[in-house]
Scaffold this motif. Structure first.
Motif, PDB file in Angstrom:
ATOM      1  N   GLY A 231       0.861  -1.168   0.000  1.00  0.00           N
ATOM      2  CA  GLY A 231       0.000   0.000   0.000  1.00  0.00           C
ATOM      3  C   GLY A 231       0.900   1.221   0.000  1.00  0.00           C
ATOM      4  O   GLY A 231       1.810   1.322   0.828  1.00  0.00           O
ATOM      5  N   ILE A 232       0.691   2.130  -0.924  1.00  0.00           N
ATOM      6  CA  ILE A 232       1.568   3.292  -1.090  1.00  0.00           C
ATOM      7  C   ILE A 232       0.777   4.560  -0.807  1.00  0.00           C
ATOM      8  O   ILE A 232      -0.292   4.780  -1.397  1.00  0.00           O
ATOM      9  CB  ILE A 232       2.137   3.349  -2.519  1.00  0.00           C
ATOM     10  N   VAL A 233       1.291   5.377   0.090  1.00  0.00           N
ATOM     11  CA  VAL A 233       0.654   6.658   0.408  1.00  0.00           C
ATOM     12  C   VAL A 233       1.589   7.775  -0.036  1.00  0.00           C
ATOM     13  O   VAL A 233       2.759   7.811   0.358  1.00  0.00           O
ATOM     14  CB  VAL A 233       0.353   6.777   1.916  1.00  0.00           C
ATOM     15  N   VAL A 234       1.077   8.665  -0.882  1.00  0.00           N
ATOM     16  CA  VAL A 234       1.834   9.797  -1.399  1.00  0.00           C
ATOM     17  C   VAL A 234       1.039  11.070  -1.137  1.00  0.00           C
ATOM     18  O   VAL A 234      -0.139  11.153  -1.514  1.00  0.00           O
ATOM     19  CB  VAL A 234       2.121   9.650  -2.909  1.00  0.00           C
ATOM     20  N   ASN A 235       1.676  12.036  -0.497  1.00  0.00           N
ATOM     21  CA  ASN A 235       1.022  13.309  -0.181  1.00  0.00           C
ATOM     22  C   ASN A 235      -0.311  13.089   0.524  1.00  0.00           C
ATOM     23  O   ASN A 235      -1.322  13.723   0.211  1.00  0.00           O
ATOM     24  CB  ASN A 235       0.835  14.151  -1.453  1.00  0.00           C
ATOM     25  N   ASP A 236      -0.303  12.155   1.457  1.00  0.00           N
ATOM     26  CA  ASP A 236      -1.461  11.857   2.308  1.00  0.00           C
ATOM     27  C   ASP A 236      -2.591  11.133   1.585  1.00  0.00           C
ATOM     28  O   ASP A 236      -3.689  11.006   2.123  1.00  0.00           O
ATOM     29  CB  ASP A 236      -2.018  13.146   2.941  1.00  0.00           C
ATOM     30  N   GLN A 237      -2.333  10.648   0.361  1.00  0.00           N
ATOM     31  CA  GLN A 237      -3.355   9.946  -0.406  1.00  0.00           C
ATOM     32  C   GLN A 237      -2.875   8.556  -0.799  1.00  0.00           C
ATOM     33  O   GLN A 237      -1.721   8.376  -1.207  1.00  0.00           O
ATOM     34  CB  GLN A 237      -3.720  10.732  -1.690  1.00  0.00           C
ATOM     35  N   LEU A 238      -3.770   7.583  -0.695  1.00  0.00           N
ATOM     36  CA  LEU A 238      -3.458   6.230  -1.136  1.00  0.00           C
ATOM     37  C   LEU A 238      -3.349   6.215  -2.657  1.00  0.00           C
ATOM     38  O   LEU A 238      -4.202   6.763  -3.360  1.00  0.00           O
ATOM     39  CB  LEU A 238      -4.572   5.287  -0.687  1.00  0.00           C
ATOM     40  N   VAL A 239      -2.281   5.623  -3.171  1.00  0.00           N
ATOM     41  CA  VAL A 239      -2.084   5.531  -4.618  1.00  0.00           C
ATOM     42  C   VAL A 239      -2.898   4.352  -5.148  1.00  0.00           C
ATOM     43  O   VAL A 239      -2.678   3.204  -4.752  1.00  0.00           O
ATOM     44  CB  VAL A 239      -0.589   5.349  -4.964  1.00  0.00           C
ATOM     45  N   LEU A 240      -3.828   4.639  -6.046  1.00  0.00           N
ATOM     46  CA  LEU A 240      -4.715   3.608  -6.581  1.00  0.00           C
ATOM     47  C   LEU A 240      -4.561   3.419  -8.085  1.00  0.00           C
ATOM     48  O   LEU A 240      -4.858   2.355  -8.615  1.00  0.00           O
ATOM     49  CB  LEU A 240      -6.173   3.957  -6.265  1.00  0.00           C
ATOM     50  N   GLY A 241      -4.113   4.465  -8.790  1.00  0.00           N
ATOM     51  CA  GLY A 241      -4.015   4.362 -10.241  1.00  0.00           C
ATOM     52  C   GLY A 241      -5.364   4.561 -10.897  1.00  0.00           C
ATOM     53  O   GLY A 241      -6.395   4.703 -10.236  1.00  0.00           O
TER      54      GLY A 241
END
Length: 321
Positions: A146-156
């Motif tokens: 699970g990847i979180v970038v700038n406080d958001q989960l990366v979903l694509g």
């Protein structure tokens, strides 16, 4: 005043775990029900909702359910569908959120995969509190992320972003269940380290108590127990696994420049046996831009509770968006 809660559901291949969780991460009630695989999905949902209703009723009208969060394999957050989960046997495409809305009209009903929900759970209740950029790696039968970038989960764009377990780390390497060769999860998972032990046995004369165990009976726990005793072969297997994992993490870091990478799951419970070689390989292979800037940390969530904590946390995350 009623306490606001979310219902967290983790659908496993054998059992489904259900919990009522408040905003602070306190589990007020918990139960399980068999995951009725290879049957009609509605039969399973009838059984599941009976269990949900039971634990909600037991709260004596003291709670307000704000939503249901569901963690399941091969799930698509955007469409609310389980897609291609052959081990569940419910069909190629199961519109789970749509079906659940036939039973409940809660404000939020959301579906995501277990690694994404673990990342949200870590951010809300665990060691990632206050972090806006981090990666969660779940080292179980496979490798989830699970990847979180700038406080958001990366979903694509299609909901399946961040399958780091299926990044090829060894060209033409071990066959993976996804159909390709050399994926990270074939090396840095509980099953992967068992395969590593088998390969060391076949190619060396290293003495080990593990040679007394049939290859098909290996478990990562056995390897850990042997390593604790100083077993040379077990220690070598952890070193090789950590080297592979650390090198892969150094590449993942270049993508999102996370503050930390968290490890969770059975293999992560091996502590220094896996963390030390992983950290060393991570730093050895790290681009200078990120060197000594990224923490490698164990998850702070209770391993037995992370599934429902993570699934329920997704409800609160959804309400913020």
């Amino acid at each position: 005043m009623k306490k606001e809660v979310a219902i967290g559901i983790d659908i496993g291949g054998t059992n489904t775990v259900i919990g009522i969780v408040d905003r602070a991460g306190n589990i007020l009630a918990e139960t399980t029900t068999p995951t009725l695989t290879n049957t009609d999905i509605r039969e399973y949902l009838d059984s599941l909702t009976v269990k949900i209703n039971e634990i909600v009723f037991q709260q004596n009208n003291t709670i307000e359910v704000k939503g249901i969060g569901i963690g399941a394999p091969s799930s698509n957050y955007f469409t609310g569908e389980i897609i291609g989960a052959t081990n569940l046997g419910w069909g190629e495409r199961v519109p789970l959120v749509e079906l659940m809305r036939e039973y409940y009209d809660y404000p939020v009903i959301v579906l995501t995969n277990d690694a994404n929900s673990a990342a949200v759970g870590e951010k809300m209740y665990g060691g990632a509190q206050g972090m806006k950029d981090f990666i969660m790696l779940t080292l179980g039968t496979g490798v989830g992320s699970g990847i979180v970038v700038n406080d958001q989960l990366v979903l694509g764009h299609d909901g399946f972003a961040g399958e780091l377990g299926h990044v090829i780390t060894q060209p033409d390497g071990r066959e993976c269940g996804c159909g390709r060769k050399g994926c990270l999860e074939t090396y840095a998972s509980a099953t992967g380290i068992c395969r590593t032990v088998s390969e060391i046995m076949a190619t060396t004369n290293t003495k080990s108590e593990l040679r007394n165990v049939a290859a098909e009976s290996f478990t990562s726990r056995m390897i850990y127990d042997a390593a604790v005793k100083g077993d040379e072969l077990a220690l070598k297997a952890f070193a090789l696994t950590g080297k592979m994992l650390g090198k892969a993490i150094s590449d993942f870091v270049a993508f999102s420049s996370p503050e930390a990478v968290f490890l969770f799951g059975g293999l992560a419970l091996a502590g220094d046996f896996i963390f030390t070689p992983t950290k060393e390989a991570m730093e050895e292979n790290m681009c200078f831009l990120y060197s000594e800037k990224v923490k490698l940390l164990p998850s702070e969530l209770d391993g037995a509770k992370i599934a429902i904590l993570g699934a329920s946390a997704v409800v609160w995350q959804e309400m913020k968006n």
